[in-house]
Write a protein that holds these residues in place. Structure first.
Motif, PDB file in Angstrom:
ATOM      1  N   ARG A  68      -2.353   7.921  12.065  1.00 32.85           N
ATOM      2  CA  ARG A  68      -3.547   7.215  11.427  1.00 32.85           C
ATOM      3  C   ARG A  68      -3.509   6.569  10.126  1.00 32.85           C
ATOM      4  O   ARG A  68      -3.514   5.370   9.807  1.00 32.85           O
ATOM      5  CB  ARG A  68      -4.658   8.216  11.187  1.00 32.85           C
ATOM      6  N   MET A  69      -2.536   7.304   9.219  1.00 31.29           N
ATOM      7  CA  MET A  69      -2.109   6.676   8.044  1.00 31.29           C
ATOM      8  C   MET A  69      -0.896   5.710   8.193  1.00 31.29           C
ATOM      9  O   MET A  69      -1.003   4.747   7.342  1.00 31.29           O
ATOM     10  CB  MET A  69      -1.369   7.950   7.021  1.00 31.29           C
ATOM     11  N   LYS A  70      -0.062   5.641   9.402  1.00 30.84           N
ATOM     12  CA  LYS A  70       0.575   4.716   9.707  1.00 30.84           C
ATOM     13  C   LYS A  70      -0.173   3.253  10.086  1.00 30.84           C
ATOM     14  O   LYS A  70       0.102   2.305   9.562  1.00 30.84           O
ATOM     15  CB  LYS A  70       1.404   4.971  10.946  1.00 30.84           C
ATOM     16  N   PHE A  88       0.923  -1.120  -0.070  1.00 34.73           N
ATOM     17  CA  PHE A  88      -0.018   0.006  -0.127  1.00 34.73           C
ATOM     18  C   PHE A  88       0.954   1.306  -0.045  1.00 34.73           C
ATOM     19  O   PHE A  88       1.785   1.513   0.832  1.00 34.73           O
ATOM     20  CB  PHE A  88      -0.728   0.112   1.248  1.00 34.73           C
ATOM     21  N   TYR A  89       0.718   2.123  -1.090  1.00 35.04           N
ATOM     22  CA  TYR A  89       1.460   3.121  -0.895  1.00 35.04           C
ATOM     23  C   TYR A  89       0.626   4.686  -0.404  1.00 35.04           C
ATOM     24  O   TYR A  89      -0.662   4.759  -0.633  1.00 35.04           O
ATOM     25  CB  TYR A  89       1.459   3.528  -2.511  1.00 35.04           C
ATOM     26  N   VAL A  90       1.409   5.265   0.359  1.00 35.49           N
ATOM     27  CA  VAL A  90       0.968   6.491   1.102  1.00 35.49           C
ATOM     28  C   VAL A  90       2.089   7.592   0.900  1.00 35.49           C
ATOM     29  O   VAL A  90       3.051   7.348   1.350  1.00 35.49           O
ATOM     30  CB  VAL A  90       0.676   6.173   2.636  1.00 35.49           C
ATOM     31  N   HIS A  91       1.577   8.855   0.548  1.00 34.37           N
ATOM     32  CA  HIS A  91       2.417   9.908   0.309  1.00 34.37           C
ATOM     33  C   HIS A  91       1.686  10.853   0.956  1.00 34.37           C
ATOM     34  O   HIS A  91       0.514  11.401   0.576  1.00 34.37           O
ATOM     35  CB  HIS A  91       2.858  10.089  -0.992  1.00 34.37           C
ATOM     36  N   LEU A  92       2.244  11.528   2.032  1.00 35.63           N
ATOM     37  CA  LEU A  92       1.895  13.019   2.665  1.00 35.63           C
ATOM     38  C   LEU A  92       2.813  14.040   2.492  1.00 35.63           C
ATOM     39  O   LEU A  92       3.888  13.919   2.379  1.00 35.63           O
ATOM     40  CB  LEU A  92       1.464  12.690   4.130  1.00 35.63           C
ATOM     41  N   ASP A  93       2.160  15.020   2.111  1.00 39.38           N
ATOM     42  CA  ASP A  93       2.975  16.402   2.100  1.00 39.38           C
ATOM     43  C   ASP A  93       2.263  17.594   2.499  1.00 39.38           C
ATOM     44  O   ASP A  93       1.084  17.490   2.372  1.00 39.38           O
ATOM     45  CB  ASP A  93       3.568  16.606   0.431  1.00 39.38           C
ATOM     46  N   ASP A  94       3.082  18.745   2.726  1.00 41.24           N
ATOM     47  CA  ASP A  94       2.334  19.938   3.053  1.00 41.24           C
ATOM     48  C   ASP A  94       1.211  19.517   4.292  1.00 41.24           C
ATOM     49  O   ASP A  94       0.389  20.038   4.239  1.00 41.24           O
ATOM     50  CB  ASP A  94       1.711  20.524   1.956  1.00 41.24           C
TER      51      ASP A  94
END
Length: 452
Positions: free
Chosen positions: A192-194, A173-179
């Motif tokens: 939560r995303m972890k 599963f790919y997750v990318h958070l920015d800003d």
């Protein structure tokens, strides 16, 4: 005088009828008999359609001709990425039908080889399609699980800061958070995303082995036919009281990031895989993105084919008609009937949505889902952006009681499960729908490895 007028009208009518007879009396069928819509939902069904050699249901074809010699086939939502595809054809008269065959390049650049036969009552149509060349046309496996240094928002020295910690770098599963906000909400969003990424990096490899974007526009997946596990326990056999230790161990691993490659490999031991049939899911490239379309009638027909409760063909025909006529109210009603027969959890959630929420699902079913796709360090990321997912994340609080009501009583009353659902679906400050606003970029999808 009136008598002469009447004789004139009769003469004109006789002349017209004679002209028509002279024009078409040598034809097997008059043009007016052939000009119609052929479809598998029409009663009785009058379209026998194959695509890449396999039966394709849930579609319609329009045919028009002025002379029973040449005509136009219009394929409705059959070629991936094309709402309508006109094909000029020439008819060849046989004993009881007209036949036709040929090859054409569509406005979208697809090469279509076709052959078939037509009468006023039936159409047989066989299609072989080659889509325009795309760099994404290949097979992909699920990425291996790796961890390493990654920037996250943490609390230190009385303030929230960016800090390197040990996090998932690659996995199913790919997750990318920015800003992301340097606030409690931003930090909690990372947690939560972890949780979600750890859980799905564990379950996705158990469910999916490869996906292939075929040259004909079909998307084929190698999926599991084995039970999905939590630890050593098949998930369908979990007893929330008896297996509380196993549940607690893995929930803890998911929440604080202790999942390991060994956990995943243990769950993948001795699994069996099978390829999905074609003509269920299609793909096409549009402006550097992938558009994925689901053939809902075909999926339901397959899912109920070997079930204990057979689904009436008229019900599937009604679903096809509701999609063709853009009727979400009718579709929701029919899907509810289907779910009462097969008791599918996902279908149950969809049919329990309010009208406004279901409208969003209906749009995806009719228009397709737009995925972004990119390459990075040998990996291919296929993902949805925040703009695509926000509307559905905001539906979660309303769906929480529906999900709880679908769980077995022992699981629904289990504190661990209730708290976990609250973290993912709740509408308070710790729930994902509220935390969603703490980052401008949230990309979610699959982390894939191209297979040469």
């Amino acid at each position: 005088m009136r008598t002469l007028k009447r004789l004139f009208y009769v003469a004109c009518t006789a002349f017209l009828l004679t002209s028509c007879e002279e024009t078409y009396n040598d034809k097997l069928f008059w043009p007016g008999e052939l000009c119609q819509e052929y479809g598998s939902y029409i009663k009785p069904a009058n379209l026998n359609l194959t695509y890449s050699g396999e039966k394709l249901v849930g579609k319609t074809v329009d045919f028009k001709t002025e002379d029973s010699e040449k005509g136009t086939l219009t394929l409705n939502d059959i070629i991936p990425g094309e709402k309508q595809t006109p094909l000029p054809i020439s008819l060849c008269e046989q004993e009881d039908s007209y036949t036709f065959s040929g090859k054409n390049i569509t406005m979208g650049g697809a090469t279509v080889t076709y052959s078939g036969a037509i009468t006023p009552k039936t159409m047989k149509l066989d299609l072989d399609v080659v889509m325009p060349q795309s760099k994404w046309e290949k097979s992909y496996g699920i990425s291996n699980f790796t961890k390493g240094k990654k920037m996250t928002v943490t609390y230190s020295g009385g303030q929230y800061i960016w800090k390197e910690t040990n996090e998932i770098l690659t996995g199913g599963f790919y997750v990318h958070l920015d800003d992301v906000e340097l606030t409690k909400a931003g930090s909690t969003l990372f947690l939560r995303m972890k949780l979600i990424q750890n859980a799905l990096c564990y379950f996705i490899p158990q469910l999916l082995q490869t996906i292939t974007l075929q040259p004909d526009g079909n998307l084929v997946a190698n999926y599991t036919t084995s039970p999905v596990y939590i630890g050593s326990v098949p998930i369908n056999n979990i007893d929330p009281d008896k297996d509380v230790g196993t549940i607690a161990t893995f929930v803890t691993k998911f929440m604080i990031g202790l999942l390991t490659e060994k956990d995943i490999n243990n769950a993948l031991t001795d699994r069996t895989w099978t390829a999905s049939p074609i003509n269920l899911i299609t793909w096409t490239e549009e402006n550097g993105k992938l558009k994925i379309n689901l053939n809902l009638p075909a999926i339901i027909s397959l899912a109920t084919k070997d079930g204990e409760t057979p689904i009436d063909s008229g019900l599937v025909s009604g679903i096809m008609e509701a999609l063709a006529q853009s009727n979400p109210v009718q579709l929701k009603l029919l899907l509810g009937i289907v779910n009462s027969m097969i008791d599918n959890p996902l279908l149950g959630i969809i049919t329990s949505m309010d009208t406004a929420s279901f409208q969003q699902v209906f749009y995806l079913l009719t228009e397709g889902i737009i995925f972004h796709i990119e390459e990075e360090d040998g990996h291919t990321h296929l993902y949805l952006t925040k703009e695509s997912t926000t509307a559905f994340i905001q539906l979660l609080p309303g769906l929480q009681p529906i999900v709880e009501g679908m769980l077995p009583e022992s699981m629904a009353n289990n504190t661990v499960f209730k708290n976990l659902l609250g973290l993912l679906m709740g509408n308070d400050e710790n729930g994902l729908p509220v935390l969603w606003n703490a980052a401008n970029t949230i990309d979610l999808g699959l982390d894939l490895l191209p297979q040469e």
